[in-house]
Design a protein around this motif. Structure first.
Motif, PDB file in Angstrom:
ATOM      1  N   GLY A 143      37.349  24.477  55.869  1.00  0.00           N
ATOM      2  CA  GLY A 143      38.164  23.803  54.755  1.00  0.00           C
ATOM      3  C   GLY A 143      39.609  23.910  54.755  1.00  0.00           C
ATOM      4  O   GLY A 143      40.283  23.127  54.661  1.00  0.00           O
ATOM      5  N   GLU A 144      39.913  25.453  55.051  1.00  0.00           N
ATOM      6  CA  GLU A 144      41.388  25.230  55.090  1.00  0.00           C
ATOM      7  C   GLU A 144      42.086  24.608  56.245  1.00  0.00           C
ATOM      8  O   GLU A 144      43.440  24.034  55.941  1.00  0.00           O
ATOM      9  CB  GLU A 144      41.794  26.802  55.105  1.00  0.00           C
ATOM     10  CG  GLU A 144      41.432  27.780  54.077  1.00  0.00           C
ATOM     11  CD  GLU A 144      42.178  27.563  52.727  1.00  0.00           C
ATOM     12  OE1 GLU A 144      43.290  26.741  52.730  1.00  0.00           O
ATOM     13  OE2 GLU A 144      41.726  27.847  51.768  1.00  0.00           O
ATOM     14  N   GLU A 145      41.541  24.420  57.335  1.00  0.00           N
ATOM     15  CA  GLU A 145      41.947  23.715  58.341  1.00  0.00           C
ATOM     16  C   GLU A 145      42.178  22.267  57.985  1.00  0.00           C
ATOM     17  O   GLU A 145      43.152  21.461  58.542  1.00  0.00           O
ATOM     18  CB  GLU A 145      41.192  23.808  59.735  1.00  0.00           C
ATOM     19  CG  GLU A 145      41.446  25.337  60.143  1.00  0.00           C
ATOM     20  CD  GLU A 145      42.691  25.720  60.711  1.00  0.00           C
ATOM     21  OE1 GLU A 145      43.657  24.787  61.257  1.00  0.00           O
ATOM     22  OE2 GLU A 145      43.467  26.891  60.227  1.00  0.00           O
ATOM     23  N   LYS A 148      45.189  21.560  55.920  1.00  0.00           N
ATOM     24  CA  LYS A 148      46.418  21.340  56.608  1.00  0.00           C
ATOM     25  C   LYS A 148      46.880  19.829  56.977  1.00  0.00           C
ATOM     26  O   LYS A 148      47.881  19.544  56.799  1.00  0.00           O
ATOM     27  CB  LYS A 148      46.381  22.210  57.911  1.00  0.00           C
ATOM     28  CG  LYS A 148      46.349  23.551  57.634  1.00  0.00           C
ATOM     29  CD  LYS A 148      46.282  24.470  58.928  1.00  0.00           C
ATOM     30  CE  LYS A 148      46.173  26.259  58.590  1.00  0.00           C
ATOM     31  NZ  LYS A 148      45.947  26.901  59.816  1.00  0.00           N
ATOM     32  N   HIS A 149      45.921  19.190  57.373  1.00  0.00           N
ATOM     33  CA  HIS A 149      45.931  17.707  57.644  1.00  0.00           C
ATOM     34  C   HIS A 149      45.999  16.936  56.389  1.00  0.00           C
ATOM     35  O   HIS A 149      46.415  15.868  56.316  1.00  0.00           O
ATOM     36  CB  HIS A 149      44.727  17.131  58.638  1.00  0.00           C
ATOM     37  CG  HIS A 149      44.742  18.006  59.933  1.00  0.00           C
ATOM     38  ND1 HIS A 149      45.605  17.429  60.894  1.00  0.00           N
ATOM     39  CD2 HIS A 149      44.071  19.071  60.479  1.00  0.00           C
ATOM     40  CE1 HIS A 149      45.325  17.944  62.143  1.00  0.00           C
ATOM     41  NE2 HIS A 149      44.502  19.097  61.870  1.00  0.00           N
ATOM     42  N   ARG A 150      45.334  17.200  55.434  1.00  0.00           N
ATOM     43  CA  ARG A 150      45.231  16.479  54.015  1.00  0.00           C
ATOM     44  C   ARG A 150      45.682  17.453  52.837  1.00  0.00           C
ATOM     45  O   ARG A 150      44.563  17.634  52.067  1.00  0.00           O
ATOM     46  CB  ARG A 150      43.669  16.065  53.978  1.00  0.00           C
ATOM     47  CG  ARG A 150      43.246  15.028  54.984  1.00  0.00           C
ATOM     48  CD  ARG A 150      43.198  13.606  54.111  1.00  0.00           C
ATOM     49  NE  ARG A 150      42.664  12.672  55.292  1.00  0.00           N
ATOM     50  CZ  ARG A 150      43.270  11.851  56.302  1.00  0.00           C
ATOM     51  NH1 ARG A 150      44.609  12.136  56.653  1.00  0.00           N
ATOM     52  NH2 ARG A 150      42.541  11.263  56.907  1.00  0.00           N
ATOM     53  N   LYS A 228      32.560   5.204  52.798  1.00  0.00           N
ATOM     54  CA  LYS A 228      33.701   5.547  53.492  1.00  0.00           C
ATOM     55  C   LYS A 228      34.604   6.782  53.017  1.00  0.00           C
ATOM     56  O   LYS A 228      34.429   7.086  52.007  1.00  0.00           O
ATOM     57  CB  LYS A 228      34.847   4.203  53.266  1.00  0.00           C
ATOM     58  CG  LYS A 228      36.005   4.601  53.924  1.00  0.00           C
ATOM     59  CD  LYS A 228      36.892   3.169  53.707  1.00  0.00           C
ATOM     60  CE  LYS A 228      38.162   3.262  54.574  1.00  0.00           C
ATOM     61  NZ  LYS A 228      39.033   1.928  54.325  1.00  0.00           N
ATOM     62  N   ALA A 229      34.970   7.611  53.935  1.00  0.00           N
ATOM     63  CA  ALA A 229      35.448   8.684  53.863  1.00  0.00           C
ATOM     64  C   ALA A 229      36.565   9.051  54.740  1.00  0.00           C
ATOM     65  O   ALA A 229      36.587   8.528  55.825  1.00  0.00           O
ATOM     66  CB  ALA A 229      34.600  10.017  53.920  1.00  0.00           C
ATOM     67  N   ASP A 230      37.644   9.699  54.431  1.00  0.00           N
ATOM     68  CA  ASP A 230      38.834   9.936  55.490  1.00  0.00           C
ATOM     69  C   ASP A 230      38.711  11.401  55.952  1.00  0.00           C
ATOM     70  O   ASP A 230      39.759  11.740  56.940  1.00  0.00           O
ATOM     71  CB  ASP A 230      40.025   9.744  54.849  1.00  0.00           C
ATOM     72  CG  ASP A 230      40.319  10.714  53.751  1.00  0.00           C
ATOM     73  OD1 ASP A 230      39.746  11.772  53.577  1.00  0.00           O
ATOM     74  OD2 ASP A 230      41.039  10.355  52.608  1.00  0.00           O
ATOM     75  N   SER A 231      37.479  12.193  55.717  1.00  0.00           N
ATOM     76  CA  SER A 231      37.421  13.252  56.467  1.00  0.00           C
ATOM     77  C   SER A 231      35.809  13.490  56.819  1.00  0.00           C
ATOM     78  O   SER A 231      35.288  13.303  56.043  1.00  0.00           O
ATOM     79  CB  SER A 231      38.140  14.456  55.604  1.00  0.00           C
ATOM     80  OG  SER A 231      39.395  14.058  55.283  1.00  0.00           O
ATOM     81  N   ASN A 258      43.741   9.018  66.293  1.00  0.00           N
ATOM     82  CA  ASN A 258      45.040   9.145  66.646  1.00  0.00           C
ATOM     83  C   ASN A 258      46.096   9.017  65.599  1.00  0.00           C
ATOM     84  O   ASN A 258      47.221   9.551  65.173  1.00  0.00           O
ATOM     85  CB  ASN A 258      45.619   8.336  67.896  1.00  0.00           C
ATOM     86  CG  ASN A 258      45.040   8.435  69.169  1.00  0.00           C
ATOM     87  OD1 ASN A 258      44.380   9.557  69.231  1.00  0.00           O
ATOM     88  ND2 ASN A 258      45.119   7.687  69.995  1.00  0.00           N
ATOM     89  N   ASN A 259      45.727   8.147  64.773  1.00  0.00           N
ATOM     90  CA  ASN A 259      46.482   7.861  63.526  1.00  0.00           C
ATOM     91  C   ASN A 259      46.016   8.431  62.106  1.00  0.00           C
ATOM     92  O   ASN A 259      46.532   8.320  61.112  1.00  0.00           O
ATOM     93  CB  ASN A 259      46.523   6.385  63.151  1.00  0.00           C
ATOM     94  CG  ASN A 259      46.704   5.394  64.365  1.00  0.00           C
ATOM     95  OD1 ASN A 259      47.877   5.829  65.015  1.00  0.00           O
ATOM     96  ND2 ASN A 259      46.360   4.391  64.547  1.00  0.00           N
ATOM     97  N   ASN A 260      45.159   9.506  62.407  1.00  0.00           N
ATOM     98  CA  ASN A 260      44.708  10.485  61.115  1.00  0.00           C
ATOM     99  C   ASN A 260      44.086   9.620  60.241  1.00  0.00           C
ATOM    100  O   ASN A 260      44.137   9.982  58.962  1.00  0.00           O
ATOM    101  CB  ASN A 260      45.903  11.379  60.714  1.00  0.00           C
ATOM    102  CG  ASN A 260      46.199  12.262  61.720  1.00  0.00           C
ATOM    103  OD1 ASN A 260      45.431  12.638  62.651  1.00  0.00           O
ATOM    104  ND2 ASN A 260      47.520  12.800  61.713  1.00  0.00           N
ATOM    105  N   LYS A 261      43.453   8.364  60.616  1.00  0.00           N
ATOM    106  CA  LYS A 261      42.763   7.623  59.543  1.00  0.00           C
ATOM    107  C   LYS A 261      41.550   8.547  59.227  1.00  0.00           C
ATOM    108  O   LYS A 261      41.080   8.134  57.879  1.00  0.00           O
ATOM    109  CB  LYS A 261      42.377   6.213  60.000  1.00  0.00           C
ATOM    110  CG  LYS A 261      43.480   5.280  60.445  1.00  0.00           C
ATOM    111  CD  LYS A 261      44.257   4.924  59.022  1.00  0.00           C
ATOM    112  CE  LYS A 261      45.367   4.263  59.631  1.00  0.00           C
ATOM    113  NZ  LYS A 261      46.160   3.738  58.330  1.00  0.00           N
ATOM    114  N   ILE A 262      40.998   9.227  59.991  1.00  0.00           N
ATOM    115  CA  ILE A 262      39.922  10.062  59.857  1.00  0.00           C
ATOM    116  C   ILE A 262      40.048  11.408  60.416  1.00  0.00           C
ATOM    117  O   ILE A 262      40.658  11.338  61.527  1.00  0.00           O
ATOM    118  CB  ILE A 262      38.524   9.630  60.016  1.00  0.00           C
ATOM    119  CG1 ILE A 262      37.397  10.404  59.493  1.00  0.00           C
ATOM    120  CG2 ILE A 262      38.315   9.314  61.556  1.00  0.00           C
ATOM    121  CD1 ILE A 262      36.201   9.744  59.441  1.00  0.00           C
ATOM    122  N   ILE A 263      39.997  12.455  59.837  1.00  0.00           N
ATOM    123  CA  ILE A 263      40.083  13.742  60.287  1.00  0.00           C
ATOM    124  C   ILE A 263      38.853  14.456  60.582  1.00  0.00           C
ATOM    125  O   ILE A 263      37.851  14.380  59.788  1.00  0.00           O
ATOM    126  CB  ILE A 263      41.008  14.796  59.255  1.00  0.00           C
ATOM    127  CG1 ILE A 263      42.369  14.341  58.971  1.00  0.00           C
ATOM    128  CG2 ILE A 263      41.118  16.003  59.962  1.00  0.00           C
ATOM    129  CD1 ILE A 263      43.407  14.097  60.193  1.00  0.00           C
TER     130      ILE A 263
END
Length: 335
Positions: A143-145, A148-150, A228-231, A258-263
């Motif tokens: 979760g912590e990682e 960092k992206h979101r 839909k989800a972004d992670s 590459n575009n971080n649309k989904i982590i």
């Protein structure tokens, strides 16, 4: 630990075993045969270099508690001296093969996955030690990682193996605690609903350790259909355990990654997983140390059967791997 110290340790145990003069048959029983668990076999074999110790690594081909129970019963029938087991389902095993082992005076320890509270008794009355990842802390790290992206929160879908798996439920709770800041009464915690900006758009996917199913589930997340989800967080390594299948599935979504649309955050760091990480097919892998689990399982069982002092809890390390440190991140754990 330095090589000379390791050799000294094994020589010391060898001398002790020669004093006892008995051939000890010690077993490591995984949930099932897989890329992850078979690394514990290597640790088991290496630790069994102690004179007078035989490592027996045996488990079911698929994740099935009844099949695992049969393996343990078979080992009991063969006169095994000690068993380390990765718990598939606590209640069933405790009421059946583990009860029989206890009655026969065979010491039981757990590794990777411990006995959970569902048995309504103290796990210490069944098993003498636990060796493996601190699963709650592993979940928190996942979760912590992701945070960092979101940093402002987002929408999440998680993937797990079985809904009754004790170690995986602790990981789910750890993820939820890290993202929400809440403390939960018991695993797996509660579905996130706009908690500190985080929402789980559906219950976790459960793949029941079926690799093809895990890849299909992840593909639905990448597609954004039906929800839909972004992670995406996988609390085990399932979707990447068949590299060819994963690469084929993920290829159309490279731009999204590459575009971080989904982590994408996935557990475990096998050599195959690290090649996929290096190719930017995932954002981060957080690894465990199954080799060390297997090694410490045999060493702990040996101490128990030879009546030496032993640690009742041994937490094995986790590692954080990104595309930037992929060539060095697992050096400490030896994977």
């Amino acid at each position: 630990m330095g090589r000379s110290l390791v050799l000294f340790f094994f020589l010391t145990l060898t001398l002790i075993s020669s004093v006892y003069g008995k051939e000890w048959k010690l077993a490591v029983v995984p949930k099932f045969h897989s890329v992850f668990f078979d690394q514990s076999k290597a640790g088991c074999i290496d630790a069994a270099q102690i004179k007078g110790v035989e490592c027996i690594y045996r488990g079911p081909d698929i994740s099935n508690v009844r099949m695992q129970d049969q393996v343990i019963n078979q080992l009991i029938d063969e006169g095994i001296d000690g068993i380390a087991v990765a718990i598939t389902q606590s209640n069933y095993l405790v009421k059946n093969s583990l009860k029989r082992a206890k009655e026969a005076g065979i010491p039981i320890i757990t590794y990777d996955s411990d006995i959970d509270a569902s048995i309504n008794e103290d796990p210490n009355s069944i098993r003498l030690a636990y060796i493996g990842t601190d699963n709650f802390e592993l979940g928190k790290s996942l979760g912590e990682e992701l945070k960092k992206h979101r940093p402002n929160g987002g929408t999440l879908i998680m993937q797990s193996g079985r809904p009754d798996s004790p170690n995986l439920n602790l990981r789910l709770m750890g993820v939820r605690s890290a993202l929400s800041g809440k403390i939960y009464d018991k695993p797996p915690g509660e579905l996130l609903n706009n908690d500190s900006g985080w929402t789980e758009v559906r219950e976790p996917f459960f793949n029941f350790d079926q690799l093809a199913q895990s890849v299909n589930q992840m593909e639905s997340v990448m597609k954004g259909k039906p929800v839909k989800a972004d992670s995406f967080i996988a609390v085990g390594g399932w979707p990447q355990n068949d590299q060819a299948l994963y690469r084929k599935m993920i290829a159309p979504y490279q731009a999204k990654i590459n575009n971080n649309k989904i982590i994408i955050v996935i557990t475990d760091t096998s050599s195959e997983q690290l090649t996929m990480l290096e190719d930017h097919l995932v954002h981060i892998n957080i690894g465990q140390d199954p080799y060390e689990m297997g090694k410490q399982a045999i060493l702990t069982l040996y101490k128990i059967v030879t009546e030496q002092k032993y640690d009742k809890i041994i937490y094995t390390p986790i590692t954080f791997c990104t595309p930037e440190n992929v060539n060095t991140c697992t050096k400490v754990s030896g994977l």
